[in-house]
Each structure stands twice: as structure tokens, then as C-alpha cells.
Design a protein around this motif. Structure first.
Motif, PDB file in Angstrom:
ATOM      1  N   SER A 244     122.756  73.740 -38.121  1.00 15.03           N
ATOM      2  CA  SER A 244     124.048  73.401 -38.705  1.00 15.03           C
ATOM      3  C   SER A 244     125.009  72.945 -37.624  1.00 15.03           C
ATOM      4  N   THR A 245     125.809  71.945 -37.946  1.00 12.69           N
ATOM      5  CA  THR A 245     126.835  71.476 -37.015  1.00 12.69           C
ATOM      6  C   THR A 245     128.138  72.253 -37.191  1.00 12.69           C
ATOM      7  N   ALA A 270     139.753  64.795 -42.275  1.00 20.00           N
ATOM      8  CA  ALA A 270     138.584  64.717 -43.153  1.00 20.00           C
ATOM      9  C   ALA A 270     138.289  63.273 -43.548  1.00 20.00           C
ATOM     10  N   ASP A 273     136.710  61.559 -40.560  1.00 20.52           N
ATOM     11  CA  ASP A 273     135.312  61.976 -40.401  1.00 20.52           C
ATOM     12  C   ASP A 273     134.417  61.330 -41.459  1.00 20.52           C
ATOM     13  N   THR A 274     134.935  61.169 -42.672  1.00 20.92           N
ATOM     14  CA  THR A 274     134.138  60.572 -43.750  1.00 20.92           C
ATOM     15  C   THR A 274     133.932  59.079 -43.536  1.00 20.92           C
ATOM     16  N   GLU A 276     133.856  57.645 -40.535  1.00 20.04           N
ATOM     17  CA  GLU A 276     133.173  57.395 -39.265  1.00 20.04           C
ATOM     18  C   GLU A 276     131.717  57.009 -39.482  1.00 20.04           C
ATOM     19  N   ASN A 386     129.465  67.256 -50.476  1.00 19.44           N
ATOM     20  CA  ASN A 386     129.986  67.729 -49.193  1.00 19.44           C
ATOM     21  C   ASN A 386     129.010  68.631 -48.457  1.00 19.44           C
ATOM     22  N   LEU A 401     127.145  61.797 -48.018  1.00 20.17           N
ATOM     23  CA  LEU A 401     127.783  63.063 -47.675  1.00 20.17           C
ATOM     24  C   LEU A 401     129.221  62.824 -47.241  1.00 20.17           C
ATOM     25  N   THR A 402     130.144  63.454 -47.956  1.00 18.81           N
ATOM     26  CA  THR A 402     131.520  63.476 -47.460  1.00 18.81           C
ATOM     27  C   THR A 402     131.565  64.453 -46.290  1.00 18.81           C
ATOM     28  N   HIS A 403     132.455  64.207 -45.384  1.00 21.41           N
ATOM     29  CA  HIS A 403     132.554  65.070 -44.209  1.00 21.41           C
ATOM     30  C   HIS A 403     133.879  65.825 -44.238  1.00 21.41           C
ATOM     31  N   GLY A 405     134.121  69.025 -44.309  1.00 23.60           N
ATOM     32  CA  GLY A 405     134.020  70.328 -43.671  1.00 23.60           C
ATOM     33  C   GLY A 405     134.073  71.425 -44.722  1.00 23.60           C
ATOM     34  N   THR A 418     138.143  63.197 -50.032  1.00 20.99           N
ATOM     35  CA  THR A 418     136.980  62.530 -49.425  1.00 20.99           C
ATOM     36  C   THR A 418     136.041  61.967 -50.485  1.00 20.99           C
TER      37      THR A 418
END
Length: 621
Positions: A244-245, A270, A273-274, A276, A386, A401-403, A405, A418
Motif C-alpha cells: 500500500s502507498t 485530491a 493527484d487525480t 496527475e 477510490n 482510480l480516483t486519488h 486518499g 474526484t
């Protein structure tokens, strides 16, 4: 719903289980409990009504030391049986077997009748107690055979109809934890000389970042040294260990009073990140949806979106975008209705599921129904989610995948934002693939999305004004939200947030529908919240404002600075944003509605992060 955590270790497992429960409390907080095998290899259990702190206090006040190297714990969201200590998990049979369970055993009444005939005694109103009794019964048949607990669980599972994630311990095998999964998520945490189970990875981040994601039908035999996994046919299988990150501090409050507030303010990052790796300076990368995406997108003739709750609202916004911007027909439906109405699925439909957790039971069932349908051909499936390795991601042809978090607050905020970003990228990718979107228009959309984090930061700066406006709701029990076009589903989302965390009855309507009924509600006791972007419908919306004003309504208007609506009398205007486009406008205007619901909830004194009767991840029907 409900949270499971368990483990087997050389050290005392109790502090690890307690910390895991605290991190899973968003999944359920009606009651909680823990069972461990102590030094005399006896099952000891503590249960408490309410939140995890009550359980922790009971453990601390225990007259005898509560400790063990093998244990299971649970935080409950009630389905069968009211919130009560006797209904709390773990459930124990004859002081020999202890079980925690997430899901629903649909045939529990039938099993209960059979078990009563065999002399088993029931002490709760839950469906879970039949699980403990059935495993105990299977153990009595197996005697002292090798792997008796594993075989007993496997045999018991054949009797259960419904969904389950299970953690099982027994006194006859004091070094073994059994886990089973069907229809409810369960992960295995891999340590050094210790192993754990949990409903999701967040519970175990303080002790490991290495996880096995159990698949449908899996049963795991877990000791300190080994993890053996058997599939639904009983064959031993290998499942990949994934790192896991996420980090443990990612689910901590920091300087914020509530997770919801923290997550509202995390939205600019968020979005960054999404986006990126999914866009360049001028283009959307179609491959962000999977290596098959371009070929599949070229064949689709329509889009069907299925979701629940907040995710459903994101789909409603996207419907406007798909049909307005690229001319692609789009239908949106609540998953719990779609799956039961025998829908007609047309050929060449992109079937899109949206879920923060990827485990929403009705959404997952709708996806499986379509995949098993023989009515239509060429139905590619895509999930926007997510959580990597969730059930929806594994079941779908394509995954985005939305990022966002980890999202801990029950009322979804950054997941919604996101999801909207993901849907904007999706319509652009499809439009680009099918040549319904010019390169120039694609660039405009991409640059708008690049501006979005800054727009969200600017919208967040209106918090002080929104705190003042929240006072208007202090003595109110109802509210009305109005919007037109894409702002109508945003109004629906705003009303949902207010309902969820402040317990104020709130409804949303298209502003043009006022005269068809809702005007009858207008008086000085019902606040009316309107969203006023500077778009083609602005003049129509201003007429709707006058309709409310003429009837003495108290209004809060969130507007674009260029909409030129001024505060007067009972109408208070917040110039929430400016320079927003067709896609960025609904995403940006959602921010002040989130802040409004949050600060109203503070005034009302409700539990913001864990509102009554609700849980974060709806893994039961």
C-alpha cells in the motif's frame, strides 16, 4: 458496513486490535467488541454499546488482565437486531468458537430453527450467531482431525446464503485465525512473525503496508508464520502480496476538528493527484482508463451510469456533460432500483459504476447482473473508484482510480469531487476517440481542469462568511436547495449533506419547478439555498429568486461574481467563485455547500463524522 480486525502475533494483540477498530469506526459505531485467547487458551470477550472509546474503557477497567496473542474485534452497524451489547460481536458458541462477521446471512432464520432443534442457545437477535453455532457443530463432527477449524469453516460456509466477511478463532486451535470472504471485503496484513485481517487496509497501516486482497469465495488459514488461501472450490491458491502507498498519518486528523473538515480542505490536492498522469498540457490520455479503452470507447453508442447516494449525484452531473458537450446519450440510475427492475440493456452501451469504496453492495450486484446478462452484446464495463483491489475494480473491464486518499468522514466530500473530475476526463476521452470533440475543445477542458485546484482554494476562503450564514439554520428543521442544469444535482448533493450530518430535512428541486409545488413550502421559516452560476440559465434563475422573495423566503445565494446578484433584505449573497466553465462550475459550487452543511452541523451539535444510523461503506443491501 461494520468493521473487522483480527490478528495472530507473538506480542499482545489487544492494543493493535483497538487501534484498528478506531481506524474502522467510520464503518459502524453502534457497538463494538473484542475476543482474545488468553494464556490459558480460553476465549475472553469484552463488548460495549456505542463508540470504541467505551470498549477501550471497559478493557482498561477489567479486573483481570485482558490480553492475548490471537484475537478478533468488530465495530458494528446494526442490520439484524437493535444496537445493544448482547447483539455486539464477537459472538461465541459454547465458549469454544468466536466469530466476527460483516454482511448478512439471508437464510439465518432457517438455520436458527435447525440449530435450536440441535440444542443450541441463542443470546442475540443477530444473524451472525448462526455462523458461530454452525462452525461449532461442524467442529464436533470433525473431532481432532488435522486442520479441523479450517475444515469446519469451509463446511459451514456451504450452508450460508448471503454475504459475509468472517474472522474465526477457536480454543481447539489456539494459534490459528480463519478468514473467509464472499460479498464483503477483507484483506490480510502481512507482518514479520505476525499476520492480521481487516475490512480495509487503513486499520492495519500502523503495523504493515503489505496486504493480500482476498477474492470472492476465498478462505484463509492464518498463523504467525504462514498464510494459506483456498478458493471457493477448496483448492489452495496463491494471491499476490501488494504494498500500500498509504501511510498511517494519512488517516489522522492533524489540526482539524473533524475528518469532514479535513477532507473538504484536502480537495484541491485530491484533484491534483487525480489529474496527475492522466493529462498533458493540452490533452487527456485515453490510456488512463486502461489499455483497451480506446478500442472500447470507439464502439459505444450510449452510457449507462449506476451508483448510490453521493456517487449517484456525480453521475447526474455527468449526464448533462455527456449529452451537451459530446452529444452522447447518457442514463443515470440508482443501483438499488436498477438491479431489481429487469432493465433493457442496449447493445454498445458503456456501463459505468461509481463508488468511493468499490464495495457498495447494490452497485456491485448491478454490475454482476449486467455481466451475466445475455440480452445485449458489447457491454464494456468501467468503474470509477477510490480503492484499488476493491470488488468493483476486479469485476470491471476498465478501471479509473480516483486519488482522493482515505475518506473517513461518513459524508462524502473529496470522493465526490474526484469522481466529477474522473467523469470529466471520461467524457473528454470518449469525445476525443469518437471525434465528437475538437482538439481545441479538448484543450479548453484540460486547461479548465488544471485551474480547478486554484478555484477550489478560492472557494474555501469563503468559510468565515459561511460560518455566519450557518446561524440562519440554528432553529430550523427544513431547508430547500435550488439549481438549474448541472447545478440541480449539485443542489441535491447539498441537500443530502445537510440531511446526513445536521439531521435537518432538506429537499432539492430544479429551480424551474418551483411553481409546480415547492412554492407552497416557502415562508420565513424555511431557508432557501440557490446556486447562481453565470451561464445561459442565469436570467431564468433570477426570476426564480424573485418568486421566492415575493413570498417572504429567506435566501442564501452562492453566485459567480459575474452573475451580479446583490444582497438585499432577506437575501444574502456569497460571491463564491468566478471564471468557472461548464465543467468546473458544478465542482466549484459544491464547496460552499459542503462548508455550509458542516458548520450547520456544528451549531446543531451533531456527530459530524459519524452521523446517527449511517455508515461509510454500504456493503449490505
Amino acid at each position: 458496513m461494520c468493521g473487522i480486525v483480527g490478528g495472530v502475533a507473538e506480542r499482545n494483540i489487544v492494543p493493535i486490535l483497538l487501534e484498528g477498530l478506531k481506524r474502522l469506526e467510520y464503518r459502524g459505531y453502534d457497538s463494538s467488541g473484542m475476543a482474545v485467547l488468553d494464556g490459558q487458551q480460553q476465549i475472553r470477550r469484552v463488548r460495549a454499546l456505542g463508540k470504541i472509546k467505551n470498549l477501550s474503557q471497559k478493557i482498561q477497567e477489567s479486573t483481570e488482565e485482558f490480553a492475548g496473542n490471537l484475537g478478533i474485534a468488530h465495530t458494528r452497524w446494526a442490520t439484524h437486531g437493535i444496537p445493544a451489547e448482547n447483539n455486539a460481536h464477537p459472538h461465541i458458541c459454547n465458549n469454544r468458537v468466536a466469530v466476527v462477521h460483516n454482511g448478512i446471512i439471508e437464510n439465518y432464520q432457517e438455520l436458527k430453527a435447525q440449530q435450536l432443534d440441535k440444542g443450541y442457545r441463542f443470546t442475540s437477535q443477530t444473524d451472525t450467531e448462526v455462523v458461530a453455532h454452525q462452525i461449532h457443530y461442524e467442529l464436533t463432527l470433525l473431532g481432532e482431525s488435522e486442520d479441523a477449524l479450517l475444515k469446519a469453516v469451509q463446511n459451514a460456509l456451504r450452508h450460508f446464503k448471503g454475504a459475509y466477511a468472517l474472522g474465526v478463532v477457536a480454543v481447539n486451535d489456539p494459534h490459528t485465525l480463519i478468514a473467509a470472504r464472499k460479498g464483503s471485503p477483507l484483506v490480510i496484513g502481512i507482518g514479520i512473525g505476525e499476520h492480521f485481517i481487516a475490512s480495509d487496509v487503513s486499520a492495519l497501516l500502523p503495523v504493515t503496508q503489505n496486504f493480500i486482497f482476498m477474492e470472492e469465495g476465498d478462505v484463509a488459514h492464518i498463523t504467525r508464520e504462514t498464510v494459506r488461501i483456498f478458493d471457493a472450490t477448496g483448492q489452495i491458491v496463491e494471491r499476490a502480496v501488494k504494498q500500500s502507498t498509504l501511510t498511517a498519518h494519512a488517516v489522522e486528523l492533524g489540526d482539524h476538528r473533524h475528518y469532514m473538515h479535513k477532507e473538504i480542505f484536502e480537495q484541491p490536492q485530491a484533484v491534483i493527484d487525480t489529474l496527475e498522469g492522466r493529462i498533458t498540457q493540452e490533452h487527456v490520455l485515453v490510456s488512463a482508463f486502461g489499455h483497451q479503452a480506446e478500442a472500447l470507447f470507439a464502439t459505444i453508442e450510449r452510457v449507462q451510469i449506476i451508483a448510490c447516494g453521493t456517487s449517484y449525484h456525480s453521475g447526474l452531473v455527468a449526464k448533462y456533460w455527456f449529452e451537451d458537450i459530446i452529444g452522447l446519450p447518457c442514463q443515470v440510475e440508482v443501483a438499488s432500483e436498477y438491479r431489481y427492475r429487469n432493465p433493457a440493456v442496449l447493445d454498445n452501451t458503456l456501463f459505468v459504476t461509481i463508488s468511493q469504496s468499490g464495495e457498495t453492495a447494490d452497485t456491485l450486484a448491478a454490475l454482476q447482473q449486467v455481466k451475466n446478462s445475455k440480452k445485449a452484446k458489447n457491454i464494456p464495463t468501467l468503474t470509477i473508484c477510490n480503492v484499488p483491489e476493491s470488488s468493483l475494480t476486479r469485476e470491471s473491464d476498465l478501471t479509473f482510480l480516483t486519488h482522493a486518499g482515505p475518506e473517513i468522514g461518513v459524508a462524502s466530500t473529496k470522493a465526490f469531487t474526484t469522481q466529477l473530475v474522473a467523469l470529466a476526463l471520461l467524457l473528454t476521452a470518449i469525445g476525443k476517440t469518437q471525434k465528437h470533440l475538437s482538439s481545441k475543445r479538448e484543450t479548453i477542458i484540460v486547461r479548465g481542469l488544471q485551474k480547478l485546484p486554484g478555484l477550489l482554494r478560492n472557494a474555501l476562503q469563503h468559510e468565515d462568511k459561511i460560518i455566519e450564514l450557518a446561524q440562519l439554520f440554528a432553529d430550523k428543521n427544513s431547508a430547500l436547495f435550488l439549481g438549474r442544469g448541472t447545478m440541480y444535482p449539485i443542489a441535491m448533493e447539498g441537500a443530502l449533506k445537510l440531511k446526513e450530518i445536521s439531521y435537518i430535512h432538506a429537499e432539492a428541486y430544479p429551480a424551474g419547478e418551483l411553481k409546480h409545488g415547492p412554492l407552497a413550502l416557502i415562508d420565513d421559516q424555511i431557508p432557501v439555498v440557490m446556486i447562481a452560476p453565470n451561464d445561459d440559465l442565469l436570467e431564468k434563475l433570477k426570476s426564480n429568486l424573485q418568486e421566492v422573495k415575493a413570498r417572504g423566503g429567506q435566501m442564501i445565494v452562492f453566485e459567480d461574481e459575474l452573475s451580479n446578484i446583490e444582497s438585499e433584505g432577506s437575501m444574502q449573497v456569497v460571491k463564491a467563485t468566478t471564471n468557472v466553465g461548464r465543467i468546473t462550475a458544478p465542482i466549484t459550487f459544491n464547496i460552499p455547500l459542503q462548508l455550509l452543511s458542516y458548520h450547520v452541523a456544528l451549531i446543531k451539535g451533531t456527530d459530524v463524522d459519524q452521523p446517527r444510523n449511517l455508515a461509510k461503506s454500504v456493503t449490505v443491501e
